[in-house]
Design a protein around this motif. Sequence first.
Motif, PDB file in Angstrom:
ATOM      1  N   ARG A 234     139.456  82.851 -37.621  1.00 19.12           N
ATOM      2  CA  ARG A 234     138.189  82.193 -37.359  1.00 19.12           C
ATOM      3  C   ARG A 234     137.153  83.198 -36.851  1.00 19.12           C
ATOM      4  NH1 ARG A 234     137.981  77.834 -38.736  1.00 19.12           N
ATOM      5  NH2 ARG A 234     135.840  77.714 -38.055  1.00 19.12           N
ATOM      6  N   SER A 235     137.608  84.153 -35.975  1.00 15.02           N
ATOM      7  CA  SER A 235     136.626  85.077 -35.406  1.00 15.02           C
ATOM      8  C   SER A 235     136.081  86.037 -36.469  1.00 15.02           C
ATOM      9  CB  SER A 235     137.217  85.843 -34.223  1.00 15.02           C
ATOM     10  OG  SER A 235     138.091  86.823 -34.700  1.00 15.02           O
ATOM     11  N   LYS A 236     136.787  86.160 -37.602  1.00 21.61           N
ATOM     12  CA  LYS A 236     136.266  87.039 -38.674  1.00 21.61           C
ATOM     13  C   LYS A 236     135.139  86.368 -39.464  1.00 21.61           C
ATOM     14  CE  LYS A 236     140.290  89.922 -39.488  1.00 21.61           C
ATOM     15  NZ  LYS A 236     141.458  89.111 -39.040  1.00 21.61           N
ATOM     16  N   LEU A 237     134.957  85.062 -39.238  1.00 21.55           N
ATOM     17  CA  LEU A 237     134.019  84.321 -40.082  1.00 21.55           C
ATOM     18  C   LEU A 237     132.550  84.632 -39.788  1.00 21.55           C
ATOM     19  CD1 LEU A 237     135.704  80.812 -40.271  1.00 21.55           C
ATOM     20  CD2 LEU A 237     135.806  82.702 -41.888  1.00 21.55           C
ATOM     21  N   ALA A 238     132.258  85.067 -38.581  1.00 24.00           N
ATOM     22  CA  ALA A 238     130.852  85.374 -38.260  1.00 24.00           C
ATOM     23  C   ALA A 238     130.832  86.728 -37.557  1.00 24.00           C
ATOM     24  CB  ALA A 238     130.251  84.275 -37.392  1.00 24.00           C
ATOM     25  N   PRO A 239     131.107  87.815 -38.282  1.00 24.52           N
ATOM     26  CA  PRO A 239     131.178  89.137 -37.639  1.00 24.52           C
ATOM     27  C   PRO A 239     129.854  89.551 -37.006  1.00 24.52           C
ATOM     28  CG  PRO A 239     131.264  89.349 -40.035  1.00 24.52           C
ATOM     29  CD  PRO A 239     131.372  87.892 -39.725  1.00 24.52           C
ATOM     30  N   THR A 240     128.745  89.057 -37.570  1.00 24.83           N
ATOM     31  CA  THR A 240     127.432  89.234 -36.933  1.00 24.83           C
ATOM     32  C   THR A 240     126.816  87.834 -36.800  1.00 24.83           C
ATOM     33  OG1 THR A 240     126.360  89.556 -39.073  1.00 24.83           O
ATOM     34  CG2 THR A 240     127.086  91.554 -37.927  1.00 24.83           C
ATOM     35  N   PRO A 241     125.807  87.665 -35.947  1.00 18.49           N
ATOM     36  CA  PRO A 241     125.262  86.312 -35.733  1.00 18.49           C
ATOM     37  C   PRO A 241     124.752  85.699 -37.040  1.00 18.49           C
ATOM     38  CG  PRO A 241     124.404  87.871 -34.102  1.00 18.49           C
ATOM     39  CD  PRO A 241     125.137  88.692 -35.114  1.00 18.49           C
ATOM     40  N   PRO A 242     125.147  84.453 -37.339  1.00 19.62           N
ATOM     41  CA  PRO A 242     124.686  83.811 -38.578  1.00 19.62           C
ATOM     42  C   PRO A 242     123.159  83.724 -38.636  1.00 19.62           C
ATOM     43  CG  PRO A 242     126.427  82.517 -37.566  1.00 19.62           C
ATOM     44  CD  PRO A 242     126.077  83.604 -36.592  1.00 19.62           C
ATOM     45  N   MET A 243     122.614  83.890 -39.836  1.00 17.87           N
ATOM     46  CA  MET A 243     121.160  83.814 -40.055  1.00 17.87           C
ATOM     47  C   MET A 243     120.884  82.826 -41.180  1.00 17.87           C
ATOM     48  SD  MET A 243     120.282  87.882 -40.286  1.00 17.87           S
ATOM     49  CE  MET A 243     118.662  87.636 -41.008  1.00 17.87           C
ATOM     50  N   GLY A 244     119.812  82.075 -41.057  1.00 12.66           N
ATOM     51  CA  GLY A 244     119.490  81.171 -42.159  1.00 12.66           C
ATOM     52  C   GLY A 244     118.397  80.194 -41.796  1.00 12.66           C
ATOM     53  N   TYR A 245     118.535  78.994 -42.331  1.00 16.67           N
ATOM     54  CA  TYR A 245     117.533  77.950 -42.137  1.00 16.67           C
ATOM     55  C   TYR A 245     118.223  76.690 -41.633  1.00 16.67           C
ATOM     56  CZ  TYR A 245     113.569  74.941 -42.748  1.00 16.67           C
ATOM     57  OH  TYR A 245     112.525  74.084 -42.481  1.00 16.67           O
ATOM     58  N   MET A 246     117.658  76.052 -40.635  1.00 19.04           N
ATOM     59  CA  MET A 246     118.216  74.799 -40.126  1.00 19.04           C
ATOM     60  C   MET A 246     117.150  73.711 -40.267  1.00 19.04           C
ATOM     61  SD  MET A 246     120.445  74.706 -36.623  1.00 19.04           S
ATOM     62  CE  MET A 246     122.029  75.388 -37.080  1.00 19.04           C
ATOM     63  N   THR A 247     117.539  72.548 -40.785  1.00 16.17           N
ATOM     64  CA  THR A 247     116.524  71.568 -41.215  1.00 16.17           C
ATOM     65  C   THR A 247     115.912  70.719 -40.091  1.00 16.17           C
ATOM     66  OG1 THR A 247     118.298  69.973 -41.687  1.00 16.17           O
ATOM     67  CG2 THR A 247     117.529  71.342 -43.530  1.00 16.17           C
ATOM     68  N   TRP A 248     116.522  70.732 -38.903  1.00 16.50           N
ATOM     69  CA  TRP A 248     116.185  69.716 -37.898  1.00 16.50           C
ATOM     70  C   TRP A 248     114.721  69.717 -37.462  1.00 16.50           C
ATOM     71  CZ3 TRP A 248     117.635  65.194 -36.795  1.00 16.50           C
ATOM     72  CH2 TRP A 248     117.286  64.589 -35.592  1.00 16.50           C
ATOM     73  N   ASN A 249     114.182  70.855 -37.040  1.00 17.54           N
ATOM     74  CA  ASN A 249     112.851  70.848 -36.425  1.00 17.54           C
ATOM     75  C   ASN A 249     111.749  70.423 -37.395  1.00 17.54           C
ATOM     76  OD1 ASN A 249     113.743  71.558 -33.936  1.00 17.54           O
ATOM     77  ND2 ASN A 249     113.232  73.720 -34.100  1.00 17.54           N
ATOM     78  N   PHE A 250     111.895  70.759 -38.668  1.00 16.36           N
ATOM     79  CA  PHE A 250     110.824  70.452 -39.613  1.00 16.36           C
ATOM     80  C   PHE A 250     111.032  69.103 -40.301  1.00 16.36           C
ATOM     81  CE2 PHE A 250     108.115  70.834 -43.341  1.00 16.36           C
ATOM     82  CZ  PHE A 250     106.966  71.312 -42.749  1.00 16.36           C
ATOM     83  N   TYR A 251     112.272  68.804 -40.684  1.00 19.35           N
ATOM     84  CA  TYR A 251     112.518  67.594 -41.484  1.00 19.35           C
ATOM     85  C   TYR A 251     113.103  66.445 -40.673  1.00 19.35           C
ATOM     86  CZ  TYR A 251     111.806  70.833 -45.337  1.00 19.35           C
ATOM     87  OH  TYR A 251     111.262  71.762 -46.188  1.00 19.35           O
TER      88      TYR A 251
END
Length: 407
Positions: A24-41
């Motif tokens: 599990r700890s290998k899944l995000a070796p660096t902080p995940p980056m992307g788009y999250m829908t909550w604040n806008f939609y």
Amino acid sequence: MQKTKVLLLGLMLSCISLIGFGQRSKLAPTPPMGYMTWNFYADNITEHDVRSIADAMVANGLVQLGYNYIFIDDGWQGGRDNRNNIIPDPKKFPSGIKSLADYVHSKGIKLGIYSDAAPLTCAGYTASLHFEEQDAKTFASWGIDYLKYDYCGAPPDKETARKRYKKMADALTNSGRDIVFGICEWGGRQPWTWASSVGGNLWRIDGDIRDKWAAANDAPGTPKGGIGILDAAQRNADLAGYAHPGAWNDPDMLVVGLYGRKGPSGDLGGVGCNDIEYQSQMSLWCLQAAPLMITCDVTNMNAATKRILTNKEILAIDQDPLGKQAERKINKEGWQVYLKPLTDGAYALGILNTDSTTRKYKLSLEQIGLAGKYGTLNVWTGEVKKNQSRLSYEIKPHETIVLKLTK
Ligand code: GLA
């Protein structure tokens, strides 16, 4: 003999669960980056919106820069079918989540989804308590790559939280797909002390961030409880020691570019920020090795928002593979200094002016434990200087200057 068998079985089970955590700890070796829908939609998100976000993220270069998740927050659910399989709202997602995942995957983007460790989510939709295994398998079959797991409607004690999060983490591990696990219980049960050991890759450290600089600046009469950029960064500053590759403190989404729009981030004093404050959020989040989740309208960003979100030097600081969160070295009236060691022996240094007037700050690098002279690159202006040991900068109200220091 019986005893030996039991011991062996115990040993095997603990190995399996250690392997589970390790994987599990290998899944995000660096902080995940992307788009999250909550604040806008908010909870009005549809498959049409997700496709437009994906297209825009490719067109404006965000995906190539590493923003490679689109995360569908609360509001996608349409209950359960007659076999208790969780299903999307057929009006909002008529083609289903699998075909949406195929679409975003074809653009080089991973897909995240949201559920909650109780019968209903924060916005009142169907959630996963008692359906952990089944839902994890469903998410895996759709091609989901990230699950944010909320805690509305769940009991307040820490032990139950640990159990409920472990149950879902184990279900994800057994789902047959690599799925990053985001724990969202808002910091009340000190998740930094246990989230990674139950299988979490990141954990929210605080309540929902609002589109404002700081709660202390709220206009009189503003309802209490809204957290701003400075409030979240300050709390995170005390948690630096808990972050490491695969396990990140999450001070919540980027409000960069929202400019006080109505919606969840506009509540509780979320009146909006200026571009210097948005740039400061980006600076502090990257120094603090935080997940970077954009929430503004990526289909229509202005030049300032683009400039802040796409600066390669600041993104490299966030994504540095050493995975250290900056330590706060100075926290005095009016200013704070953050220092983040980087893989190549360099450092990222942030100086934040918390005052409401422009001020000149002088810092001798010795004050923060750095001997000798360093070359400096100002990541926001591109200014390069050689042989520096005493720094002097004029810094605007709420601005954070970020320097990369190299020997
Ligand atoms: C909680 C979370 C938010 C968002 C909403 C959705 O408030 O903290 O980030 O996911 O729920 O309802």
